[in-house]
Design a protein around this motif. Structure first.
Motif, PDB file in Angstrom:
ATOM      1  N   UNK A  72       0.850  -1.198   0.049  1.00 22.40           N
ATOM      2  CA  UNK A  72      -0.006  -0.165  -0.027  1.00 22.40           C
ATOM      3  C   UNK A  72       0.650   1.284   0.085  1.00 22.40           C
ATOM      4  N   UNK A  73       0.291   2.396  -0.604  1.00 18.67           N
ATOM      5  CA  UNK A  73       0.850   3.465  -0.627  1.00 18.67           C
ATOM      6  C   UNK A  73       0.057   4.418   0.443  1.00 18.67           C
ATOM      7  N   UNK A  74       0.468   5.496   0.646  1.00 17.17           N
ATOM      8  CA  UNK A  74      -0.208   6.438   1.775  1.00 17.17           C
ATOM      9  C   UNK A  74      -1.814   6.695   1.517  1.00 17.17           C
ATOM     10  N   UNK A  75      -2.128   6.703   0.404  1.00 17.51           N
ATOM     11  CA  UNK A  75      -3.481   6.909   0.204  1.00 17.51           C
ATOM     12  C   UNK A  75      -4.390   5.207   0.580  1.00 17.51           C
ATOM     13  N   UNK A 110       5.493  14.473   4.270  1.00 16.09           N
ATOM     14  CA  UNK A 110       5.036  14.513   5.597  1.00 16.09           C
ATOM     15  C   UNK A 110       5.974  15.125   6.749  1.00 16.09           C
ATOM     16  N   UNK A 111       5.673  16.283   7.423  1.00 15.29           N
ATOM     17  CA  UNK A 111       6.507  16.570   8.496  1.00 15.29           C
ATOM     18  C   UNK A 111       6.482  15.730   9.567  1.00 15.29           C
ATOM     19  N   UNK A 115       3.491  12.383  11.543  1.00 14.65           N
ATOM     20  CA  UNK A 115       3.610  11.209  11.513  1.00 14.65           C
ATOM     21  C   UNK A 115       2.963  10.019  12.902  1.00 14.65           C
ATOM     22  N   UNK A 116       3.308  10.475  13.985  1.00 18.02           N
ATOM     23  CA  UNK A 116       2.728   9.591  14.923  1.00 18.02           C
ATOM     24  C   UNK A 116       1.241   9.511  15.116  1.00 18.02           C
ATOM     25  N   UNK A 129       4.022   3.517   7.841  1.00 18.86           N
ATOM     26  CA  UNK A 129       3.705   4.856   7.060  1.00 18.86           C
ATOM     27  C   UNK A 129       4.461   5.410   6.565  1.00 18.86           C
ATOM     28  N   UNK A 130       5.906   5.821   6.719  1.00 27.99           N
ATOM     29  CA  UNK A 130       7.081   6.251   5.877  1.00 27.99           C
ATOM     30  C   UNK A 130       7.287   5.389   4.814  1.00 27.99           C
TER      31      UNK A 130
END
Length: 300
Positions: A72-75, A110-111, A115-116, A129-130
């Protein structure tokens, strides 16, 4: 991105097997029964953000009912969490969903402070996530390259000839080894696989990116054979044409010597810098043995 596959026939069969009415499924999801009916008849498809709720309403597992091929990607992570893009602003505490939208499109990363919260809401680790973010950027880069060329073709088609440089060879084999909309793994994932093959952390994601894009045209000795093993090709694939030609010439010399009955002398010569590898030597010797057997059979 590797979207989940929605099969309306399977969705209807699973609903009926669970003895559930369309109205009951719709109520669980907060949609009308006509919406569920339209999905099952093929008149429309559910939003990817609705698939987790749909799977739960059908009393099934998301991956079983609506499978995805590839990573998976971010979306994809956001959709798997059942979150619409505009809702992410509330997750990261911003006025708009701009930061998440930009990252999903491969425009701006993303900053760290976002992320958390995102990882927790998506139900994944920060590392996952990264890595999904890396895949989003890789997909955007690939799309950009296709747009610049005016066509969506592989490296060999763009060149109109076999790949010559190391970067061209890496790009082509990645595209051929990982077909489909999900594309190849990210640079970080490829570096990790190569390092696992070598048994040491030698290659970084940046190193692999530079090899793939032609910033660097040479790699440490063990890297290319390890990459060849990861993608399932011969190490000769990544060798220069001159080096491969030298190995072929050496093999022809060995075969010629075998025909003259002097293979023993050739086998004892040892290997020069462009000589055959032990594996290639073994293969040539097997061929020689087969040739001798065939000649013996023919002489009877």
């Amino acid at each position: 991105m590797p979207a989940r596959h929605f099969d309306r026939h399977r969705a209807r069969a699973v609903r009926r097997a669970a003895d559930r009415l369309q109205g009951q499924v719709g109520a669980d999801m907060g949609v009308s029964d006509s919406a569920v009916a339209n999905w099952e008849t093929g008149h429309s498809s559910p939003d990817p953000e609705k698939l987790p709720e749909y799977a739960a309403a059908l009393r099934g597992a998301l991956d079983d009912l609506f499978p995805r091929t590839g990573m998976p990607d971010l979306a994809d992570l956001r959709c798997d969490a059942g979150i619409y893009l505009n809702e992410t602003a509330g997750v990261i505490g911003t006025k708009s969903a701009g930061p998440v939208s930009a990252a999903e499109k491969g425009v701006r990363r993303l900053k760290d402070r976002y992320v958390p919260a995102l990882a927790a809401r998506y139900g994944v680790s920060e590392g996952d996530l990264r890595r999904a973010e890396d895949r989003s950027f890789a997909a955007a880069e690939e799309k950009s390259r296709g747009a610049e060329s005016g066509v969506h073709q592989d490296a060999a088609a763009d060149l109109g000839r076999p790949p010559g440089s190391l970067a061209e060879k890496i790009t082509l084999i990645l595209q051929r080894s990982y077909p489909g909309p999900q594309g190849p793994p990210s640079d970080a994932e490829m570096a990790a696989q190569v390092n696992a093959q070598m048994g040491a952390d030698i290659l970084t994601a940046q190193d692999f990116l530079e090899l793939r894009t032609g910033v660097k045209d040479t790699a440490p000795t063990a890297v290319l054979p390890a990459l060849a093993a990861v993608v399932g090709v011969s190490p000769l694939y990544f060798e220069s044409d001159d080096a491969v030609a030298a190995q072929v010439y050496e093999g022809l010399q060995l075969l010629a010597a075998a025909k003259q009955g002097s293979i023993g002398r050739v086998k004892a010569r040892g290997l020069g810098p462009q000589g055959l590898s032990p594996r290639m030597m073994a293969l040539v010797n097997e061929l020689v043995a087969e040739m001798k057997e065939e000649e013996a059979e023919a002489g009877k």
